[in-house]
Design a protein around this motif. Structure first.
Motif, PDB file in Angstrom:
ATOM      1  N   VAL A   1       2.033   7.786  14.772  1.00  0.00           N
ATOM      2  CA  VAL A   1       2.049   7.881  13.314  1.00  0.00           C
ATOM      3  C   VAL A   1       1.401   6.662  12.684  1.00  0.00           C
ATOM      4  N   GLU A   2       1.571   5.510  13.323  1.00  0.00           N
ATOM      5  CA  GLU A   2       1.014   4.267  12.789  1.00  0.00           C
ATOM      6  C   GLU A   2      -0.504   4.318  12.692  1.00  0.00           C
ATOM      7  N   ASP A   3      -1.134   5.204  13.458  1.00  0.00           N
ATOM      8  CA  ASP A   3      -2.590   5.295  13.464  1.00  0.00           C
ATOM      9  C   ASP A   3      -3.118   6.286  12.436  1.00  0.00           C
ATOM     10  N   ARG A   4      -2.234   6.948  11.727  1.00  0.00           N
ATOM     11  CA  ARG A   4      -2.652   7.947  10.748  1.00  0.00           C
ATOM     12  C   ARG A   4      -2.686   7.358   9.344  1.00  0.00           C
ATOM     13  N   GLY A   5      -3.576   7.885   8.522  1.00  0.00           N
ATOM     14  CA  GLY A   5      -3.628   7.468   7.131  1.00  0.00           C
ATOM     15  C   GLY A   5      -2.489   8.089   6.341  1.00  0.00           C
ATOM     16  N   TYR A   6      -2.194   7.496   5.192  1.00  0.00           N
ATOM     17  CA  TYR A   6      -1.148   8.039   4.331  1.00  0.00           C
ATOM     18  C   TYR A   6      -1.648   9.287   3.616  1.00  0.00           C
ATOM     19  N   SER A   7      -0.844  10.337   3.665  1.00  0.00           N
ATOM     20  CA  SER A   7      -1.212  11.569   2.977  1.00  0.00           C
ATOM     21  C   SER A   7      -0.696  11.586   1.540  1.00  0.00           C
ATOM     22  N   ASP A   8       0.277  10.731   1.236  1.00  0.00           N
ATOM     23  CA  ASP A   8       0.804  10.639  -0.121  1.00  0.00           C
ATOM     24  C   ASP A   8       1.498   9.295  -0.294  1.00  0.00           C
ATOM     25  N   PHE A   9       1.799   8.931  -1.535  1.00  0.00           N
ATOM     26  CA  PHE A   9       2.393   7.628  -1.800  1.00  0.00           C
ATOM     27  C   PHE A   9       3.849   7.563  -1.338  1.00  0.00           C
ATOM     28  N   GLY A  10       4.505   8.713  -1.200  1.00  0.00           N
ATOM     29  CA  GLY A  10       5.882   8.705  -0.729  1.00  0.00           C
ATOM     30  C   GLY A  10       6.020   8.050   0.629  1.00  0.00           C
ATOM     31  N   LEU A  11       5.077   8.316   1.518  1.00  0.00           N
ATOM     32  CA  LEU A  11       5.098   7.719   2.850  1.00  0.00           C
ATOM     33  C   LEU A  11       4.866   6.219   2.786  1.00  0.00           C
ATOM     34  N   MET A  12       3.951   5.812   1.934  1.00  0.00           N
ATOM     35  CA  MET A  12       3.653   4.388   1.781  1.00  0.00           C
ATOM     36  C   MET A  12       4.838   3.654   1.164  1.00  0.00           C
ATOM     37  N   ALA A  13       5.459   4.276   0.167  1.00  0.00           N
ATOM     38  CA  ALA A  13       6.612   3.672  -0.491  1.00  0.00           C
ATOM     39  C   ALA A  13       7.757   3.461   0.497  1.00  0.00           C
ATOM     40  N   SER A  14       7.945   4.424   1.398  1.00  0.00           N
ATOM     41  CA  SER A  14       8.997   4.310   2.401  1.00  0.00           C
ATOM     42  C   SER A  14       8.758   3.103   3.300  1.00  0.00           C
ATOM     43  N   ASP A  15       7.505   2.891   3.703  1.00  0.00           N
ATOM     44  CA  ASP A  15       7.177   1.734   4.541  1.00  0.00           C
ATOM     45  C   ASP A  15       7.355   0.431   3.776  1.00  0.00           C
ATOM     46  N   PHE A  16       6.986   0.410   2.517  1.00  0.00           N
ATOM     47  CA  PHE A  16       7.179  -0.784   1.694  1.00  0.00           C
ATOM     48  C   PHE A  16       8.668  -1.107   1.553  1.00  0.00           C
ATOM     49  N   GLU A  17       9.492  -0.074   1.362  1.00  0.00           N
ATOM     50  CA  GLU A  17      10.928  -0.301   1.218  1.00  0.00           C
ATOM     51  C   GLU A  17      11.526  -0.914   2.480  1.00  0.00           C
ATOM     52  N   ALA A  18      11.053  -0.473   3.641  1.00  0.00           N
ATOM     53  CA  ALA A  18      11.545  -1.029   4.898  1.00  0.00           C
ATOM     54  C   ALA A  18      11.209  -2.519   4.994  1.00  0.00           C
ATOM     55  N   VAL A  19      10.014  -2.892   4.529  1.00  0.00           N
ATOM     56  CA  VAL A  19       9.609  -4.297   4.534  1.00  0.00           C
ATOM     57  C   VAL A  19      10.485  -5.095   3.569  1.00  0.00           C
ATOM     58  N   ILE A  20      10.719  -4.546   2.371  1.00  0.00           N
ATOM     59  CA  ILE A  20      11.555  -5.232   1.383  1.00  0.00           C
ATOM     60  C   ILE A  20      12.947  -5.490   1.955  1.00  0.00           C
ATOM     61  N   ASP A  21      13.513  -4.505   2.635  1.00  0.00           N
ATOM     62  CA  ASP A  21      14.857  -4.645   3.179  1.00  0.00           C
ATOM     63  C   ASP A  21      14.953  -5.797   4.171  1.00  0.00           C
ATOM     64  N   ILE A  22      14.022  -5.873   5.109  1.00  0.00           N
ATOM     65  CA  ILE A  22      14.102  -6.931   6.130  1.00  0.00           C
ATOM     66  C   ILE A  22      13.846  -8.292   5.510  1.00  0.00           C
ATOM     67  N   ILE A  23      12.986  -8.357   4.480  1.00  0.00           N
ATOM     68  CA  ILE A  23      12.760  -9.626   3.780  1.00  0.00           C
ATOM     69  C   ILE A  23      14.029 -10.042   3.046  1.00  0.00           C
ATOM     70  N   TRP A  24      14.675  -9.087   2.396  1.00  0.00           N
ATOM     71  CA  TRP A  24      15.872  -9.404   1.623  1.00  0.00           C
ATOM     72  C   TRP A  24      17.015  -9.845   2.519  1.00  0.00           C
ATOM     73  N   VAL A  25      17.174  -9.194   3.655  1.00  0.00           N
ATOM     74  CA  VAL A  25      18.249  -9.532   4.586  1.00  0.00           C
ATOM     75  C   VAL A  25      18.115 -10.969   5.087  1.00  0.00           C
ATOM     76  N   SER A  26      16.904 -11.495   5.112  1.00  0.00           N
ATOM     77  CA  SER A  26      16.683 -12.858   5.613  1.00  0.00           C
ATOM     78  C   SER A  26      17.426 -13.892   4.784  1.00  0.00           C
ATOM     79  N   GLY A  27      17.671 -13.609   3.500  1.00  0.00           N
ATOM     80  CA  GLY A  27      18.372 -14.556   2.648  1.00  0.00           C
ATOM     81  C   GLY A  27      17.637 -15.877   2.499  1.00  0.00           C
ATOM     82  N   THR A  28      16.305 -15.828   2.588  1.00  0.00           N
ATOM     83  CA  THR A  28      15.497 -17.048   2.564  1.00  0.00           C
ATOM     84  C   THR A  28      14.522 -16.999   1.392  1.00  0.00           C
TER      85      THR A  28
END
Length: 271
Positions: free
Chosen positions: A85-112
């Motif tokens: 899946v990582e090698d495929r392009g985004y078919s819609d913004f929903g998929l991209m938003a989901s990946d961005f949210e995952a990044v936000i979560d791990i950044i936020w959990v760092s507490g840094t």
């Protein structure tokens, strides 16, 4: 770019080296995808192995998102040839938003704060830049922007916007955003509000083409059949108001806090 250390677990998180949300936070994210997970109690030590692993992980995730975004125009070709899946392009913004949210979560959990502030500004800027390239998908778009709004509002105040607890790294006046960071945030926020209205105004048909990200994020919020109905201007199935209200709330908390902060500093509030 450095390779990741540790073992990748479910969701792409590093099990051995990266902080992960406690069970209570995971449950809250399931119920409302725009709620931030609970951060660790203390910031990561500068130069530590955990901080280096986090930086490498986030850099690689952002790079993967950028690559999938660049492949969006070839998504029809990639879907049949790319096994990962990582090698495929985004078919819609929903998929991209989901990946961005995952990044936000791990950044936020760092507490840094020294990592949260620059990385979240980067995610917000890329969100603003990439939105016009896709048809408008209301729910994942507003979920992502709500999460960013909660994060920015919390960082500006130095306390969690929901619990009013002091954020890790902000005790004793530390961790505060610089004036340069506040001005940059203001520019991103203002531009994003304009872009979202423009993209929504183009219209989009999401009635029968919900992305997998939308379905995953909204299993517990399927009370309305027209949540992702055809959007034409600001009209949804003859009703004005549902998404129009959400448009007005984009970065609402951040705008209010920035206005107070910049007015106090003499720079001036938001227009």
């Amino acid at each position: 770019m450095s390779s990741l250390s540790g073992t990748l677990g479910p969701g792409g998180f590093l099990q051995s080296t990266l902080p992960s949300p406690p069970p209570s936070s995971a449950a809250s994210m399931t119920n409302a995808s725009n709620i931030l997970p609970r951060p660790r109690a203390t910031p990561l030590k500068p130069g530590s192995q955990k901080q280096s692993s986090l930086i490498n992980y986030v850099d690689n995730r952002l790079l993967a998102i950028s690559r999938r975004y660049e492949k969006r125009l070839n998504v029809a070709l990639d879907s049949g040839s790319a096994e990962n899946v990582e090698d495929r392009g985004y078919s819609d913004f929903g998929l991209m938003a989901s990946d961005f949210e995952a990044v936000i979560d791990i950044i936020w959990v760092s507490g840094t704060p020294s990592l949260q502030i620059p990385y979240l500004l980067t995610v917000a800027l890329r969100t603003c830049s990439c939105l016009p390239s896709f048809a408008f998908y209301p729910r994942p778009t507003f979920n992502l922007l709500s999460k960013l709004d909660a994060a920015f509002h919390s960082l500006l105040r130095g306390v969690d916007s929901e619990t009013d607890e002091t954020l890790p790294g902000f005790d004793g006046g530390r961790g505060k955003l610089s004036m340069t960071e506040k001005v940059r945030m203001r520019g991103i926020v203002e531009r994003t509000r304009i872009v979202v209205v423009e993209v929504a105004g183009r219209g989009a048909n999401a009635t029968n083409t919900e992305s997998s990200a939308q379905i995953t994020c909204n299993d517990s919020t399927t009370d309305d059949d027209d949540d992702d109905a055809t959007i034409d201007g600001m009209e949804i199935d003859g009703h004005h108001g549902r998404w129009e209200m959400e448009l007005a709330r984009v970065y609402e908390k951040t705008i209010m806090e920035l206005g107070t902060s910049l007015d106090t500093s003499g720079i001036g509030g938001l227009a």
